[in-house]
Design an enzyme around this catalytic site. Structure first.
Site, PDB file in Angstrom:
ATOM      1  N   SER A  21      -2.135  -0.496 -15.518  1.00 23.36           N
ATOM      2  CA  SER A  21      -1.813  -1.916 -15.298  1.00 23.36           C
ATOM      3  C   SER A  21      -2.885  -2.573 -14.419  1.00 23.36           C
ATOM      4  O   SER A  21      -3.214  -3.746 -14.615  1.00 23.36           O
ATOM      5  CB  SER A  21      -0.417  -2.084 -14.678  1.00 23.36           C
ATOM      6  OG  SER A  21      -0.399  -1.665 -13.340  1.00 23.36           O
ATOM      7  N   ASN A  22      -3.429  -1.822 -13.472  1.00 23.85           N
ATOM      8  CA  ASN A  22      -4.524  -2.380 -12.660  1.00 23.85           C
ATOM      9  C   ASN A  22      -5.781  -2.567 -13.503  1.00 23.85           C
ATOM     10  O   ASN A  22      -6.512  -3.540 -13.324  1.00 23.85           O
ATOM     11  CB  ASN A  22      -4.822  -1.483 -11.458  1.00 23.85           C
ATOM     12  CG  ASN A  22      -3.893  -1.766 -10.292  1.00 23.85           C
ATOM     13  OD1 ASN A  22      -3.972  -2.823  -9.674  1.00 23.85           O
ATOM     14  ND2 ASN A  22      -2.980  -0.841 -10.009  1.00 23.85           N
ATOM     15  N   MET A  95      -6.398  10.064 -10.751  1.00 21.22           N
ATOM     16  CA  MET A  95      -5.724  11.138 -10.019  1.00 21.22           C
ATOM     17  C   MET A  95      -6.611  12.330  -9.661  1.00 21.22           C
ATOM     18  O   MET A  95      -6.115  13.369  -9.228  1.00 21.22           O
ATOM     19  CB  MET A  95      -4.504  11.624 -10.823  1.00 21.22           C
ATOM     20  CG  MET A  95      -3.437  10.559 -11.020  1.00 21.22           C
ATOM     21  SD  MET A  95      -2.895   9.815  -9.464  1.00 21.22           S
ATOM     22  CE  MET A  95      -1.801  11.114  -8.891  1.00 21.22           C
ATOM     23  N   ILE A  97      -9.873  13.867  -7.397  1.00 25.62           N
ATOM     24  CA  ILE A  97     -10.635  13.568  -6.176  1.00 25.62           C
ATOM     25  C   ILE A  97     -12.114  13.810  -6.467  1.00 25.62           C
ATOM     26  O   ILE A  97     -12.511  14.900  -6.903  1.00 25.62           O
ATOM     27  CB  ILE A  97     -10.137  14.439  -5.007  1.00 25.62           C
ATOM     28  CG1 ILE A  97      -8.690  14.036  -4.668  1.00 25.62           C
ATOM     29  CG2 ILE A  97     -11.034  14.260  -3.780  1.00 25.62           C
ATOM     30  CD1 ILE A  97      -8.015  14.913  -3.654  1.00 25.62           C
ATOM     31  N   LEU A  98     -12.906  12.787  -6.247  1.00 27.79           N
ATOM     32  CA  LEU A  98     -14.346  12.890  -6.537  1.00 27.79           C
ATOM     33  C   LEU A  98     -15.041  13.685  -5.423  1.00 27.79           C
ATOM     34  O   LEU A  98     -14.656  13.607  -4.257  1.00 27.79           O
ATOM     35  CB  LEU A  98     -14.953  11.495  -6.663  1.00 27.79           C
ATOM     36  CG  LEU A  98     -14.408  10.670  -7.839  1.00 27.79           C
ATOM     37  CD1 LEU A  98     -14.777   9.193  -7.693  1.00 27.79           C
ATOM     38  CD2 LEU A  98     -14.896  11.220  -9.176  1.00 27.79           C
ATOM     39  N   ASN A 112     -11.228   1.723  -4.166  1.00 25.99           N
ATOM     40  CA  ASN A 112      -9.965   2.276  -4.663  1.00 25.99           C
ATOM     41  C   ASN A 112      -8.815   1.384  -4.225  1.00 25.99           C
ATOM     42  O   ASN A 112      -8.877   0.745  -3.183  1.00 25.99           O
ATOM     43  CB  ASN A 112      -9.777   3.681  -4.063  1.00 25.99           C
ATOM     44  CG  ASN A 112      -8.473   4.330  -4.500  1.00 25.99           C
ATOM     45  OD1 ASN A 112      -8.087   4.255  -5.679  1.00 25.99           O
ATOM     46  ND2 ASN A 112      -7.766   4.964  -3.571  1.00 25.99           N
ATOM     47  N   HIS A 114      -4.838   1.584  -3.189  1.00 29.81           N
ATOM     48  CA  HIS A 114      -3.872   2.594  -2.741  1.00 29.81           C
ATOM     49  C   HIS A 114      -2.561   1.896  -2.368  1.00 29.81           C
ATOM     50  O   HIS A 114      -2.571   0.878  -1.662  1.00 29.81           O
ATOM     51  CB  HIS A 114      -4.451   3.334  -1.528  1.00 29.81           C
ATOM     52  CG  HIS A 114      -3.568   4.431  -1.054  1.00 29.81           C
ATOM     53  ND1 HIS A 114      -3.462   5.644  -1.718  1.00 29.81           N
ATOM     54  CD2 HIS A 114      -2.717   4.516   0.000  1.00 29.81           C
ATOM     55  CE1 HIS A 114      -2.595   6.403  -1.087  1.00 29.81           C
ATOM     56  NE2 HIS A 114      -2.136   5.752  -0.043  1.00 29.81           N
ATOM     57  N   SER A 141      -3.524  -1.414  -0.244  1.00 35.81           N
ATOM     58  CA  SER A 141      -4.846  -1.572   0.375  1.00 35.81           C
ATOM     59  C   SER A 141      -5.927  -1.347  -0.667  1.00 35.81           C
ATOM     60  O   SER A 141      -5.785  -0.480  -1.530  1.00 35.81           O
ATOM     61  CB  SER A 141      -5.054  -0.511   1.473  1.00 35.81           C
ATOM     62  OG  SER A 141      -3.944  -0.417   2.332  1.00 35.81           O
ATOM     63  N   ASP A 150      -8.667   8.587   0.967  1.00 40.29           N
ATOM     64  CA  ASP A 150      -7.998   7.342   1.375  1.00 40.29           C
ATOM     65  C   ASP A 150      -8.348   6.904   2.802  1.00 40.29           C
ATOM     66  O   ASP A 150      -7.510   6.347   3.513  1.00 40.29           O
ATOM     67  CB  ASP A 150      -6.462   7.488   1.237  1.00 40.29           C
ATOM     68  CG  ASP A 150      -6.045   7.737  -0.199  1.00 40.29           C
ATOM     69  OD1 ASP A 150      -6.740   7.257  -1.112  1.00 40.29           O
ATOM     70  OD2 ASP A 150      -5.028   8.422  -0.417  1.00 40.29           O
ATOM     71  N   GLU A 179      -0.516  -5.478  -5.908  1.00 46.84           N
ATOM     72  CA  GLU A 179      -1.799  -4.817  -6.207  1.00 46.84           C
ATOM     73  C   GLU A 179      -2.614  -5.670  -7.169  1.00 46.84           C
ATOM     74  O   GLU A 179      -3.838  -5.768  -7.054  1.00 46.84           O
ATOM     75  CB  GLU A 179      -1.557  -3.444  -6.828  1.00 46.84           C
ATOM     76  CG  GLU A 179      -1.016  -2.412  -5.847  1.00 46.84           C
ATOM     77  CD  GLU A 179      -0.865  -1.033  -6.476  1.00 46.84           C
ATOM     78  OE1 GLU A 179      -1.669  -0.662  -7.341  1.00 46.84           O
ATOM     79  OE2 GLU A 179       0.086  -0.316  -6.095  1.00 46.84           O
TER      80      GLU A 179
HETATM   81  C1  GRF Z   1      -1.081   2.144  -8.474  1.00 45.60           C
HETATM   82  O1  GRF Z   1       0.096   2.050  -7.715  1.00 45.60           O
HETATM   83  C2  GRF Z   1      -2.260   2.421  -7.589  1.00 45.60           C
HETATM   84  O2  GRF Z   1      -2.169   1.847  -6.324  1.00 45.60           O
HETATM   85  C3  GRF Z   1      -2.204   3.920  -7.462  1.00 45.60           C
HETATM   86  O3  GRF Z   1      -1.815   4.368  -8.735  1.00 45.60           O
HETATM   87  C4  GRF Z   1      -1.063   3.346  -9.395  1.00 45.60           C
HETATM   88  C5  GRF Z   1      -1.731   3.088 -10.697  1.00 45.60           C
HETATM   89  O4  GRF Z   1      -0.999   2.212 -11.515  1.00 45.60           O
HETATM   90  N1  GRF Z   1      -3.464   4.445  -6.989  1.00 45.60           N
HETATM   91  P1  GRF Z   1      -1.627   1.662 -12.865  1.00 45.60           P
HETATM   92  O5  GRF Z   1      -2.060   2.857 -13.701  1.00 45.60           O
HETATM   93  O6  GRF Z   1      -2.788   0.796 -12.521  1.00 45.60           O
HETATM   94  O7  GRF Z   1      -0.522   0.895 -13.532  1.00 45.60           O
END
Ligand code: GRF
Length: 192
Positions: A21-22, A95, A97-98, A112, A114, A141, A150, A179
């Site tokens: 969604s982001n 998901m 970690i780089l 990022n 968070h 954030s 983070d 977000e």
């Molecule tokens: C979000 O809550 C983001 O803050 C976290 O993972 C989620 C990802 O959601 N790191 P989406 O895949 O962007 O819907």
């Protein structure tokens, strides 16, 4: 970070693992005339990431990279980033970690989002922790990515009140909405 020169947009890659969604929100932001970024590449560590559908919908190149061997995975990613002349990486629900090495190569150019008011609640299950600790506020954030999880410099945050009736689910939903406002605002802050 470099300021936006003329009308040239910053070539950006978005890294995802899930719903995206982001990612969708960042794509919509990027196609606005005044946006400082263009999204040129989507990277996912899994082919099951639902967000990959936006690659087709918005005609953006995608790469699915298996992270079984992180070193090889990152080498492949770096190659794509260089080919596409990527100058900004937005992690959006990614998901993995780089490595320190990878981050060093893109120093100051990885950000990022968070779902907590950092430095509170790094890592996973942020909403659960906020509710269990009876926090009055929660939020999200956007921060620069450093080798420490983070923990990089915070660019911007959004805060919301936790209501008595809030559950992990309702809180997550409300924060996700925030977000979607915060990520573009943070990018604008970096480049304007
Ligand atoms: C979000 O809550 C983001 O803050 C976290 O993972 C989620 C990802 O959601 N790191 P989406 O895949 O962007 O819907």
């Amino acid at each position: 970070m470099k300021k936006l020169i003329g009308l040239k947009k910053i070539k950006t890659a978005v890294f995802i693992s899930g719903k995206g969604s982001n990612l969708k929100n960042l794509i919509k932001f990027s196609i606005k005339k005044n946006s400082p970024i263009s999204i040129n590449l989507i990277i996912s560590n899994t082919r099951y990431a639902k967000g990959l559908k936006y690659s087709i919908k918005y005609n953006i190149q995608k790469k699915i990279i298996n992270f079984k061997n992180k070193k090889i995975a990152e080498k492949k990613i770096l190659k794509f980033l260089l080919t596409k002349k990527i100058n900004l990486i937005c992690l959006a629900g990614f998901m993995k970690i780089l490595s320190k090495n990878f981050i060093k190569k893109f120093k100051g150019k990885i950000i990022n989002i968070h779902p907590s008011l950092l430095p509170k609640y790094k890592g996973l299950n942020t909403h659960k922790k906020a509710i269990e600790n009876n926090d009055k506020f929660a939020g999200c954030s956007v921060h620069f990515v450093t080798a420490k999880l983070d923990s990089g410099k915070i660019i911007m945050q959004k805060k919301i009140k936790i209501l008595k009736r809030d559950t992990i689910y309702s809180l997550a939903k409300k924060i996700l909405k925030k977000e979607h406002l915060l990520y573009p605002a943070a990018i604008n802050k970096i480049y304007n």
